[in-house]
Scaffold this motif. Structure first.
Motif, PDB file in Angstrom:
ATOM      1  N   THR A 139      50.238 -17.861  22.789  1.00 24.73           N
ATOM      2  CA  THR A 139      49.525 -16.599  22.598  1.00 24.73           C
ATOM      3  C   THR A 139      48.559 -16.340  23.753  1.00 24.73           C
ATOM      4  O   THR A 139      48.472 -15.222  24.259  1.00 24.73           O
ATOM      5  CB  THR A 139      48.782 -16.595  21.254  1.00 24.73           C
ATOM      6  OG1 THR A 139      49.715 -16.879  20.214  1.00 24.73           O
ATOM      7  CG2 THR A 139      48.136 -15.246  20.984  1.00 24.73           C
ATOM      8  N   ASP A 143      45.475 -12.842  16.700  1.00 21.99           N
ATOM      9  CA  ASP A 143      46.934 -12.917  16.544  1.00 21.99           C
ATOM     10  C   ASP A 143      47.378 -14.241  15.914  1.00 21.99           C
ATOM     11  O   ASP A 143      48.293 -14.269  15.097  1.00 21.99           O
ATOM     12  CB  ASP A 143      47.641 -12.762  17.887  1.00 21.99           C
ATOM     13  CG  ASP A 143      47.673 -11.332  18.391  1.00 21.99           C
ATOM     14  OD1 ASP A 143      47.145 -10.424  17.692  1.00 21.99           O
ATOM     15  OD2 ASP A 143      48.208 -11.114  19.498  1.00 21.99           O
ATOM     16  N   ASP A 144      46.737 -15.344  16.332  1.00 21.28           N
ATOM     17  CA  ASP A 144      47.123 -16.666  15.829  1.00 21.28           C
ATOM     18  C   ASP A 144      46.611 -16.959  14.426  1.00 21.28           C
ATOM     19  O   ASP A 144      47.009 -17.954  13.821  1.00 21.28           O
ATOM     20  CB  ASP A 144      46.637 -17.761  16.781  1.00 21.28           C
ATOM     21  CG  ASP A 144      47.546 -17.944  17.986  1.00 21.28           C
ATOM     22  OD1 ASP A 144      48.731 -17.555  17.900  1.00 21.28           O
ATOM     23  OD2 ASP A 144      47.073 -18.474  19.005  1.00 21.28           O
ATOM     24  N   PRO A 187      46.447 -14.572  11.515  1.00 20.71           N
ATOM     25  CA  PRO A 187      46.612 -13.263  10.875  1.00 20.71           C
ATOM     26  C   PRO A 187      46.165 -13.203   9.416  1.00 20.71           C
ATOM     27  O   PRO A 187      45.879 -12.126   8.913  1.00 20.71           O
ATOM     28  CB  PRO A 187      48.112 -13.006  10.983  1.00 20.71           C
ATOM     29  CG  PRO A 187      48.715 -14.371  11.020  1.00 20.71           C
ATOM     30  CD  PRO A 187      47.725 -15.208  11.790  1.00 20.71           C
TER      31      PRO A 187
END
Length: 104
Positions: A54, A24-25, A27
């Motif tokens: 996150t 997620d961090d 992308p």
């Protein structure tokens, strides 16, 4: 070409959540996950960042960055830890940038 960098995580209950948080961090890059049974290598090219926000989304509001230290058996690259993030970066990329910007 950038060096692959990132943590080597001990196998445990939270490994999948940590990998998801890293993805997620970061992308804009491909995160490679190599499962070795007792540990998992998580790698990205040049620079991989993991934020506290996150991690807390996945692991709960009480999680602290310093807890990552006990989950990592090792890492590749230079690690930079602050109270709200942990970053692994390519040592050679930083050295090359410093050398290019250094006065003669």
């Amino acid at each position: 070409m950038s060096q692959l960098v990132g943590p080597v995580l001990r196998m445990g209950d939270e490994v999948d959540q940590i990998i998801a948080a890293i993805e997620d961090d970061n992308p804009d890059q491909e995160i490679e996950v190599v499962d070795r049974g007792a540990y998992v290598r998580v790698r990205g090219a040049g620079r991989v960042t993991l934020t506290l926000d996150t991690l807390r989304r996945y692991l709960g509001p009480d999680f602290e960055i310093r807890s990552m230290e006990t989950m990592m058996s090792s890492f590749v690259g230079r690690v930079i830890t602050t109270s709200d993030s942990i970053t692994w970066e390519d040592i050679t990329a930083r050295s090359k940038a410093a050398a290019e910007g250094a006065p003669a």
